[in-house]
Design a protein around this motif. Structure first.
Motif, PDB file in Angstrom:
ATOM      1  N   GLN A 142       0.148  -0.215 -88.754  1.00 55.50           N
ATOM      2  CA  GLN A 142      -0.957   0.731 -88.876  1.00 55.50           C
ATOM      3  C   GLN A 142      -2.305   0.015 -88.904  1.00 55.50           C
ATOM      4  OE1 GLN A 142      -0.753   4.168 -88.974  1.00 55.50           O
ATOM      5  NE2 GLN A 142       1.426   3.935 -88.551  1.00 55.50           N
ATOM      6  N   SER A 143      -2.348  -1.152 -89.514  1.00 50.71           N
ATOM      7  CA  SER A 143      -3.620  -1.870 -89.656  1.00 50.71           C
ATOM      8  C   SER A 143      -4.201  -2.261 -88.303  1.00 50.71           C
ATOM      9  CB  SER A 143      -3.431  -3.114 -90.532  1.00 50.71           C
ATOM     10  OG  SER A 143      -2.651  -4.107 -89.875  1.00 50.71           O
ATOM     11  N   ARG A 144      -3.344  -2.605 -87.353  1.00 48.19           N
ATOM     12  CA  ARG A 144      -3.843  -2.973 -86.023  1.00 48.19           C
ATOM     13  C   ARG A 144      -4.532  -1.788 -85.363  1.00 48.19           C
ATOM     14  NH1 ARG A 144       1.079  -6.026 -86.041  1.00 48.19           N
ATOM     15  NH2 ARG A 144       2.239  -4.354 -85.004  1.00 48.19           N
ATOM     16  N   ARG A 145      -3.992  -0.583 -85.567  1.00 48.24           N
ATOM     17  CA  ARG A 145      -4.612   0.611 -84.995  1.00 48.24           C
ATOM     18  C   ARG A 145      -5.864   1.016 -85.757  1.00 48.24           C
ATOM     19  NH1 ARG A 145       1.030   3.857 -85.471  1.00 48.24           N
ATOM     20  NH2 ARG A 145       2.318   2.451 -84.221  1.00 48.24           N
ATOM     21  N   ALA A 146      -5.964   0.580 -87.017  1.00 40.44           N
ATOM     22  CA  ALA A 146      -7.082   0.986 -87.861  1.00 40.44           C
ATOM     23  C   ALA A 146      -8.182  -0.069 -87.940  1.00 40.44           C
ATOM     24  CB  ALA A 146      -6.578   1.307 -89.267  1.00 40.44           C
ATOM     25  N   GLY A 147      -8.085  -1.128 -87.145  1.00 36.32           N
ATOM     26  CA  GLY A 147      -9.194  -2.080 -87.043  1.00 36.32           C
ATOM     27  C   GLY A 147      -9.299  -3.092 -88.162  1.00 36.32           C
ATOM     28  N   PHE A 148      -8.171  -3.470 -88.784  1.00 37.90           N
ATOM     29  CA  PHE A 148      -8.244  -4.498 -89.821  1.00 37.90           C
ATOM     30  C   PHE A 148      -6.931  -5.267 -89.887  1.00 37.90           C
ATOM     31  CE2 PHE A 148      -6.411  -0.859 -92.079  1.00 37.90           C
ATOM     32  CZ  PHE A 148      -5.455  -1.427 -92.908  1.00 37.90           C
ATOM     33  N   HIS A 149      -6.967  -6.386 -90.587  1.00 40.35           N
ATOM     34  CA  HIS A 149      -5.741  -7.118 -90.881  1.00 40.35           C
ATOM     35  C   HIS A 149      -5.824  -7.641 -92.307  1.00 40.35           C
ATOM     36  CE1 HIS A 149      -8.256 -10.663 -89.868  1.00 40.35           C
ATOM     37  NE2 HIS A 149      -7.425 -11.327 -90.657  1.00 40.35           N
ATOM     38  N   MET A 150      -4.673  -8.036 -92.843  1.00 39.40           N
ATOM     39  CA  MET A 150      -4.620  -8.591 -94.189  1.00 39.40           C
ATOM     40  C   MET A 150      -4.466 -10.101 -94.087  1.00 39.40           C
ATOM     41  SD  MET A 150      -2.276  -5.466 -95.359  1.00 39.40           S
ATOM     42  CE  MET A 150      -2.024  -5.216 -93.595  1.00 39.40           C
ATOM     43  N   PRO A 151      -5.387 -10.862 -94.688  1.00 37.59           N
ATOM     44  CA  PRO A 151      -5.330 -12.324 -94.555  1.00 37.59           C
ATOM     45  C   PRO A 151      -4.100 -12.905 -95.236  1.00 37.59           C
ATOM     46  CG  PRO A 151      -6.962 -11.685 -96.206  1.00 37.59           C
ATOM     47  CD  PRO A 151      -6.504 -10.421 -95.541  1.00 37.59           C
ATOM     48  N   ILE A 152      -3.726 -14.099 -94.812  1.00 36.09           N
ATOM     49  CA  ILE A 152      -2.589 -14.819 -95.374  1.00 36.09           C
ATOM     50  C   ILE A 152      -3.087 -15.727 -96.491  1.00 36.09           C
ATOM     51  CG2 ILE A 152      -0.676 -16.387 -94.876  1.00 36.09           C
ATOM     52  CD1 ILE A 152      -0.469 -13.662 -93.521  1.00 36.09           C
ATOM     53  N   ASN A 153      -2.435 -15.674 -97.667  1.00 38.28           N
ATOM     54  CA  ASN A 153      -2.877 -16.507 -98.781  1.00 38.28           C
ATOM     55  C   ASN A 153      -2.220 -17.881 -98.750  1.00 38.28           C
ATOM     56  OD1 ASN A 153      -0.252 -16.192 -99.783  1.00 38.28           O
ATOM     57  ND2 ASN A 153      -0.832 -14.523-101.170  1.00 38.28           N
ATOM     58  N   ARG A 154      -2.421 -18.649 -99.802  1.00 37.70           N
ATOM     59  CA  ARG A 154      -1.905 -20.024 -99.819  1.00 37.70           C
ATOM     60  C   ARG A 154      -0.380 -20.078 -99.865  1.00 37.70           C
ATOM     61  NH1 ARG A 154      -6.063 -23.027-104.046  1.00 37.70           N
ATOM     62  NH2 ARG A 154      -7.974 -22.685-102.828  1.00 37.70           N
ATOM     63  N   LEU A 155       0.227 -18.992-100.256  1.00 30.95           N
ATOM     64  CA  LEU A 155       1.687 -18.929-100.265  1.00 30.95           C
ATOM     65  C   LEU A 155       2.227 -18.406 -98.938  1.00 30.95           C
ATOM     66  CD1 LEU A 155       2.263 -17.458-103.837  1.00 30.95           C
ATOM     67  CD2 LEU A 155       2.378 -19.847-103.128  1.00 30.95           C
ATOM     68  N   VAL A 160      -1.333  -8.342 -99.816  1.00 27.95           N
ATOM     69  CA  VAL A 160      -1.069  -6.929-100.072  1.00 27.95           C
ATOM     70  C   VAL A 160       0.171  -6.811-100.954  1.00 27.95           C
ATOM     71  CG1 VAL A 160       0.351  -6.637 -98.004  1.00 27.95           C
ATOM     72  CG2 VAL A 160      -0.748  -4.646 -99.031  1.00 27.95           C
ATOM     73  N   MET A 161       0.169  -5.816-101.824  1.00 25.72           N
ATOM     74  CA  MET A 161       1.334  -5.545-102.646  1.00 25.72           C
ATOM     75  C   MET A 161       1.564  -4.039-102.706  1.00 25.72           C
ATOM     76  SD  MET A 161      -0.096  -6.055-106.550  1.00 25.72           S
ATOM     77  CE  MET A 161       1.381  -5.310-107.236  1.00 25.72           C
ATOM     78  N   VAL A 162       2.813  -3.656-102.926  1.00 28.49           N
ATOM     79  CA  VAL A 162       3.156  -2.249-103.092  1.00 28.49           C
ATOM     80  C   VAL A 162       3.276  -1.990-104.586  1.00 28.49           C
ATOM     81  CG1 VAL A 162       4.798  -0.426-102.560  1.00 28.49           C
ATOM     82  CG2 VAL A 162       4.368  -2.230-100.888  1.00 28.49           C
ATOM     83  N   GLY A 163       2.286  -1.279-105.140  1.00 25.02           N
ATOM     84  CA  GLY A 163       2.276  -1.040-106.570  1.00 25.02           C
ATOM     85  C   GLY A 163       3.219   0.061-106.997  1.00 25.02           C
ATOM     86  N   GLU A 164       3.443   1.012-106.134  1.00 26.00           N
ATOM     87  CA  GLU A 164       4.343   2.119-106.450  1.00 26.00           C
ATOM     88  C   GLU A 164       5.048   2.560-105.180  1.00 26.00           C
ATOM     89  OE1 GLU A 164       2.871   6.221-107.166  1.00 26.00           O
ATOM     90  OE2 GLU A 164       3.819   6.009-109.123  1.00 26.00           O
TER      91      GLU A 164
END
Length: 231
Positions: A142-155, A160-164
């Motif tokens: 969905q993010s690719r269609r919505a014009g954003f991405h989530m960066p990769i951290n040091r791990l 991103v996390m799913v809280g619920e």
């Protein structure tokens, strides 16, 4: 014009308790507050209810082309229009989005997938995604269609996390509707401001009339400055 409204809801109020017990009831309340009858649907309207933690008040967010009627929300949710409801023009904020910016985000979504029919002549059906890792994969698409991405951290993991993650059910007429629900919290990088603006106004995924699809952004905390002290 697009309006962004935040409503502080006391989760102990008897009116609010009744309203928040059913997505169908909340859908009707939001529609009524925006002057939309059930037969009209809810064009250009998104909403999301964030539960308060440890007895704190809930937050209801509404993105629509009109301002919700405070008297309707007062009647149905027990809020005080002058104290608990705040509205602003969303357009200036949307206009400040630029490629490369980083934002914190929250999205409550209804992740689904298409399941092909065994009958080649029949249409497939959509079913909810309940596995957390597959919900994240859904968000990546969905993010690719919505014009954003989530960066990769040091791990080497996306920020991103799913809280619920759960199933939620409610009555609609004579039938019961069951939807997959996932709340995502994380960090995003803007790739295409035009697509992201559209996603913030039109929503992401399905079941938008029932409190899904509204993504909100918030500034990230500033990184601490080095003190200059040696290790």
């Amino acid at each position: 014009m697009t309006e962004f409204t935040r409503v502080v809801v006391d989760s102990r109020n008897r009116h609010a308790i009744r309203a928040m017990s059913s997505l169908e009831r909340m859908h009707a309340i939001i529609a009524r507050s925006l002057g939309q009858g059930a037969e009209q649907g809810m064009p250009r309207a998104l909403w999301r209810l964030d539960a308060g933690r440890r007895g704190r008040a809930c937050r209801l967010y509404v993105v629509a082309s009109t301002v919700p009627d405070g008297l309707v929300l007062a009647e149905e949710l027990g809020v005080r229009p002058s104290d608990d409801i705040a509205t602003c023009d969303y357009e200036p904020f949307l206009g400040r989005l630029e490629c490369g910016q980083e934002w914190g985000f929250r999205l409550k979504a209804n992740p689904t997938r298409s399941v092909p029919s065994k009958d080649a002549s029949a249409r497939g059906k959509r079913e909810g995604i309940l596995d957390i890792e597959k919900q994240k994969e859904w968000l990546f698409r969905q993010s690719r269609r919505a014009g954003f991405h989530m960066p990769i951290n040091r791990l080497e993991m996306p920020e991103v996390m799913v809280g619920e993650s759960r199933q939620t059910s409610f009555r609609r007429g004579e039938s019961t509707v069951t939807l997959a629900s996932a709340t995502f919290d994380g960090v995003l990088v803007v790739d295409d401001p035009v697509l992201l603006r559209r996603a913030l106004v039109q929503g992401i995924g399905r079941a938008k009339g029932y409190g899904f699809g509204l993504m909100t952004l918030l500034p990230l905390p500033a990184s601490p400055r080095p003190t200059g002290d040696g290790a």
